[in-house]
Design a protein around this motif. Structure first.
Motif, mmCIF file in Angstrom:
data_model
loop_
_atom_site.group_PDB
_atom_site.id
_atom_site.type_symbol
_atom_site.label_atom_id
_atom_site.label_comp_id
_atom_site.label_asym_id
_atom_site.label_seq_id
_atom_site.Cartn_x
_atom_site.Cartn_y
_atom_site.Cartn_z
ATOM 1 N N GLY A 244 0.804 -1.225 0.000
ATOM 2 C CA GLY A 244 0.000 0.000 0.000
ATOM 3 C C GLY A 244 0.830 1.265 0.000
ATOM 4 O O GLY A 244 1.820 1.410 -0.734
ATOM 5 N N VAL A 245 0.437 2.211 0.846
ATOM 6 C CA VAL A 245 1.084 3.520 0.920
ATOM 7 C C VAL A 245 2.555 3.389 1.296
ATOM 8 O O VAL A 245 3.423 4.082 0.754
ATOM 9 C CB VAL A 245 0.352 4.427 1.933
ATOM 10 C CG1 VAL A 245 1.138 5.706 2.164
ATOM 11 C CG2 VAL A 245 -1.044 4.767 1.438
ATOM 12 N N HIS A 246 2.857 2.476 2.216
ATOM 13 C CA HIS A 246 4.239 2.321 2.656
ATOM 14 C C HIS A 246 5.128 1.786 1.536
ATOM 15 O O HIS A 246 6.299 2.161 1.433
ATOM 16 C CB HIS A 246 4.290 1.390 3.869
ATOM 17 C CG HIS A 246 3.585 1.942 5.061
ATOM 18 N ND1 HIS A 246 2.975 1.166 6.024
ATOM 19 C CD2 HIS A 246 3.362 3.235 5.448
ATOM 20 C CE1 HIS A 246 2.424 1.930 6.943
ATOM 21 N NE2 HIS A 246 2.650 3.197 6.613
ATOM 22 N N ARG A 247 4.589 0.918 0.687
ATOM 23 C CA ARG A 247 5.360 0.442 -0.462
ATOM 24 C C ARG A 247 5.665 1.599 -1.414
ATOM 25 O O ARG A 247 6.786 1.724 -1.920
ATOM 26 C CB ARG A 247 4.591 -0.664 -1.188
ATOM 27 C CG ARG A 247 5.315 -1.200 -2.431
ATOM 28 C CD ARG A 247 4.483 -2.264 -3.150
ATOM 29 N NE ARG A 247 5.095 -2.657 -4.404
ATOM 30 C CZ ARG A 247 6.035 -3.588 -4.534
ATOM 31 N NH1 ARG A 247 6.450 -4.242 -3.445
ATOM 32 N NH2 ARG A 247 6.546 -3.883 -5.714
ATOM 33 N N LEU A 248 4.676 2.445 -1.662
ATOM 34 C CA LEU A 248 4.883 3.589 -2.542
ATOM 35 C C LEU A 248 5.933 4.535 -1.957
ATOM 36 O O LEU A 248 6.798 5.040 -2.689
ATOM 37 C CB LEU A 248 3.563 4.327 -2.756
ATOM 38 C CG LEU A 248 3.619 5.619 -3.571
ATOM 39 C CD1 LEU A 248 4.243 5.374 -4.939
ATOM 40 C CD2 LEU A 248 2.229 6.224 -3.712
ATOM 41 N N MET A 249 5.886 4.782 -0.656
ATOM 42 C CA MET A 249 6.880 5.648 -0.026
ATOM 43 C C MET A 249 8.278 5.043 -0.148
ATOM 44 O O MET A 249 9.260 5.760 -0.377
ATOM 45 C CB MET A 249 6.508 5.888 1.439
ATOM 46 C CG MET A 249 5.229 6.695 1.626
ATOM 47 S SD MET A 249 4.811 6.984 3.358
ATOM 48 C CE MET A 249 6.053 8.191 3.814
ATOM 49 N N PHE A 250 8.385 3.730 -0.006
ATOM 50 C CA PHE A 250 9.670 3.043 -0.187
ATOM 51 C C PHE A 250 10.196 3.283 -1.603
ATOM 52 O O PHE A 250 11.371 3.615 -1.800
ATOM 53 C CB PHE A 250 9.484 1.545 0.069
ATOM 54 C CG PHE A 250 10.758 0.740 0.038
ATOM 55 C CD1 PHE A 250 11.364 0.339 1.212
ATOM 56 C CD2 PHE A 250 11.350 0.381 -1.168
ATOM 57 C CE1 PHE A 250 12.539 -0.408 1.189
ATOM 58 C CE2 PHE A 250 12.521 -0.362 -1.207
ATOM 59 C CZ PHE A 250 13.117 -0.755 -0.019
ATOM 60 N N LEU A 251 9.320 3.131 -2.604
ATOM 61 C CA LEU A 251 9.728 3.320 -3.995
ATOM 62 C C LEU A 251 10.234 4.744 -4.242
ATOM 63 O O LEU A 251 11.186 4.952 -5.004
ATOM 64 C CB LEU A 251 8.551 3.019 -4.930
ATOM 65 C CG LEU A 251 8.067 1.566 -4.985
ATOM 66 C CD1 LEU A 251 6.798 1.472 -5.828
ATOM 67 C CD2 LEU A 251 9.147 0.648 -5.536
ATOM 68 N N LEU A 252 9.602 5.719 -3.603
ATOM 69 C CA LEU A 252 9.984 7.116 -3.823
ATOM 70 C C LEU A 252 11.256 7.484 -3.061
ATOM 71 O O LEU A 252 12.121 8.195 -3.588
ATOM 72 C CB LEU A 252 8.835 8.037 -3.417
ATOM 73 C CG LEU A 252 7.581 7.956 -4.290
ATOM 74 C CD1 LEU A 252 6.474 8.832 -3.716
ATOM 75 C CD2 LEU A 252 7.881 8.368 -5.731
ATOM 76 N N ILE A 253 11.371 7.028 -1.820
ATOM 77 C CA ILE A 253 12.559 7.383 -1.031
ATOM 78 C C ILE A 253 13.806 6.759 -1.634
ATOM 79 O O ILE A 253 14.835 7.426 -1.816
ATOM 80 C CB ILE A 253 12.379 6.951 0.437
ATOM 81 C CG1 ILE A 253 11.238 7.748 1.090
ATOM 82 C CG2 ILE A 253 13.668 7.164 1.229
ATOM 83 C CD1 ILE A 253 10.884 7.293 2.492
ATOM 84 N N TYR A 254 13.715 5.463 -1.985
ATOM 85 C CA TYR A 254 14.873 4.796 -2.588
ATOM 86 C C TYR A 254 15.013 5.162 -4.070
ATOM 87 O O TYR A 254 16.114 5.442 -4.550
ATOM 88 C CB TYR A 254 14.747 3.275 -2.449
ATOM 89 C CG TYR A 254 15.775 2.513 -3.250
ATOM 90 C CD1 TYR A 254 17.127 2.573 -2.908
ATOM 91 C CD2 TYR A 254 15.403 1.764 -4.368
ATOM 92 C CE1 TYR A 254 18.084 1.903 -3.659
ATOM 93 C CE2 TYR A 254 16.354 1.090 -5.124
ATOM 94 C CZ TYR A 254 17.691 1.156 -4.766
ATOM 95 O OH TYR A 254 18.633 0.495 -5.512
ATOM 96 N N GLY A 255 13.916 5.183 -4.796
ATOM 97 C CA GLY A 255 13.976 5.390 -6.240
ATOM 98 C C GLY A 255 14.263 6.812 -6.658
ATOM 99 O O GLY A 255 14.748 7.063 -7.767
ATOM 100 N N ALA A 256 13.941 7.800 -5.789
ATOM 101 C CA ALA A 256 14.166 9.209 -6.132
ATOM 102 C C ALA A 256 15.166 9.880 -5.197
ATOM 103 O O ALA A 256 15.478 11.060 -5.369
ATOM 104 C CB ALA A 256 12.836 9.971 -6.096
ATOM 105 N N GLY A 257 15.643 9.148 -4.195
ATOM 106 C CA GLY A 257 16.617 9.721 -3.269
ATOM 107 C C GLY A 257 16.034 10.769 -2.357
ATOM 108 O O GLY A 257 16.730 11.689 -1.910
ATOM 109 N N LEU A 258 14.739 10.651 -2.043
ATOM 110 C CA LEU A 258 14.089 11.641 -1.180
ATOM 111 C C LEU A 258 14.464 11.417 0.281
ATOM 112 O O LEU A 258 14.728 10.297 0.709
ATOM 113 C CB LEU A 258 12.570 11.548 -1.314
ATOM 114 C CG LEU A 258 11.957 11.764 -2.700
ATOM 115 C CD1 LEU A 258 10.440 11.668 -2.603
ATOM 116 C CD2 LEU A 258 12.374 13.103 -3.278
#
Length: 456
Positions: A244-258
């Protein structure tokens, strides 16, 4: 100290009553941002003044207050340093023009009671009066909410340490003793000790108006720890335990360096699907930057924005259309707070009352939610590392460099001013490389080679 001379000059006949009250406040804030104000003469140059004004803007100060703050520094330059450089007149004129447009009244007039009440916000009346006063001053000077929380906590701890609420009776020696106890008995880090010092300096200089000299304290040692990061295989193992939301946040933090905070504070308007990037607003150091929009995150991100849009419609129907905007933006764009574009990508499940303004609105997701999910995922993945969400950002930088990305490009994606900071994110797995081996491995290899030669 030159701050004391400044306050004597302010009380002369050169300034109106309003400036006599506000100029010392602004100069103390300027001083606290420059070596914590513990200098005889404060440096004044254009870069420092611009940085000071921008920090006020980032924390929501309207133009009329930034105008007044820059004029305070200008007055210090003229009547304490006795200099005419740097020339700040252009900055003063621009801020004056913006300030008149915002307030539509005479800038020299003192703030109205309503304006001051809005700046100070709401207080917990059960707190000691000196804490309420400190909160009011921090809000008037537009300190961030997180800074207010941290500084107030340290003043409360100091009050408990000296076992008194009458803190004006204590001086540099008492503060130095407390800071020493934090380092020696509390074994705190250097950054924690510095935060405690900054909080106490603000209280004594900006609330009590007490000039402090040199603080003689044992300094906590600054550690040289290597932060945690994950290999690509560990990233794969971690990802399967997020939904869910936590998976999406993982993708953005790791995938975009946020940063974790940057991810939580994303607004819908800053997701650019057509261009394939994310605009990070007001990152660390009040800097904007552009970074990747990971392809794997596009579909779940569109679904999440649909969820945010539904919550927005519910809030509008129930009479709560607003969303938090920094004070200056809220005045400049009075209808923006009701537009979907400004809403959070990751809104909270419930509305809440803002502690400062008293406004009821839907804030972004809380820090603990993803942090707790991350701990659980680490345990389930069987990865024995003391990782935190920020470890994903370290992994982002390390894996980019391992893949051959130029370090200056990584620096821009990370939003670092100094490339040395970026280098700290590029960890030993890349620095060692495949061509360098441990001498133990070389010893074993040589022994096996000699053994094969003997057999032949």
């Amino acid at each position: 100290m030159s701050l004391a001379q400044f306050e004597r000059e302010v009380l002369g006949d050169r300034l109106g009553d309003n400036d006599q009250i506000w100029f010392p406040r602004w100069l103390r804030r300027y001083a606290l941002g420059i070596r914590n104000g513990l200098v005889d003469d404060l440096p004044v140059n254009k870069d420092l003044v611009v940085k000071f004004s921008r920090s006020l803007l980032a924390n929501g100060a309207p133009a009329w207050q930034r105008w007044q703050a820059v004029r305070a520094v200008e007055f210090y330059r003229d009547f304490v340093l006795r200099r005419s450089e740097p020339d700040l007149s252009e900055m003063v004129m621009i801020l004056a023009r913006l300030g008149r447009k915002e307030r539509n009244i005479d800038l020299e007039a003192p703030p109205t009671p309503d304006e001051l009440a809005k700046l100070r916000g709401n207080f917990n009346r059960n707190e000691p009066l000196f804490i309420q006063t400190m909160r009011g001053e921090m809000r008037v000077l537009h300190y961030a909410a997180a800074t207010e929380k941290a500084y107030v906590r340290w003043v409360k701890r100091f009050s408990k340490y000296v076992n008194s609420g009458e803190l004006d009776q204590f001086d540099e020696k008492d503060i130095g003793t407390y800071l020493t106890s934090l380092a020696v008995e509390g074994n705190v880090s250097a950054s924690t000790q510095n935060q405690a010092q900054s909080g106490l300096l603000f209280f004594y200089q900006c609330v009590l108006g007490k000039q402090l000299g040199f603080l003689n304290a044992v300094r906590a040692r600054r550690s040289e720890q290597i932060p945690v990061w994950f290999s690509r295989k560990e990233i794969d193992r971690l990802l399967v335990h997020f939904v869910g939301v936590h998976r999406l946040m993982f993708l953005l933090i790791y995938g975009a360096g946020l940063r974790h905070k940057e991810c939580r504070r994303l607004r819908i308007k800053d997701i650019c699907f057509d261009e394939g990037h994310i605009v990070v607003r007001n990152g660390k150091g009040e800097k904007d930057r552009i970074t990747f929009l990971p392809e794997l995150a596009i579909d779940p991100l569109k679904s999440q924005i649909d969820v945010a849009a539904r919550l927005h419609r519910i809030d509008v129907d129930e009479g709560y259309p607003q969303v938090y905007l920094p004070y200056a933006l809220a005045r400049k764009y009075p209808n923006a707070c009701q537009e979907l574009a400004w809403k959070w990508v990751f809104p909270s499940r419930q509305r809440c009352r803002d502690k400062r303004s008293g406004q009821v609105w839907r804030h972004h997701i809380a820090e603990e939610q993803f942090a707790n999910a991350f701990k659980i995922a680490l345990r389930h993945a069987g990865i024995p590392k003391h990782g935190v969400p920020h470890s994903l950002r370290h992994s982002f930088a390390t894996h980019l460099v391992e893949a051959g990305t130029d370090i200056s490009t990584v620096q821009k994606l990370m939003g670092h001013k100094d490339i040395e900071t970026t280098m700290k994110y590029v960890h030993v797995s890349h620095q060692l490389g495949d061509s360098i081996k441990s001498p133990m491995d070389t010893l074993v290899h040589d022994r096996e080679l000699r053994s094969r030669q003997t057999r032949h």
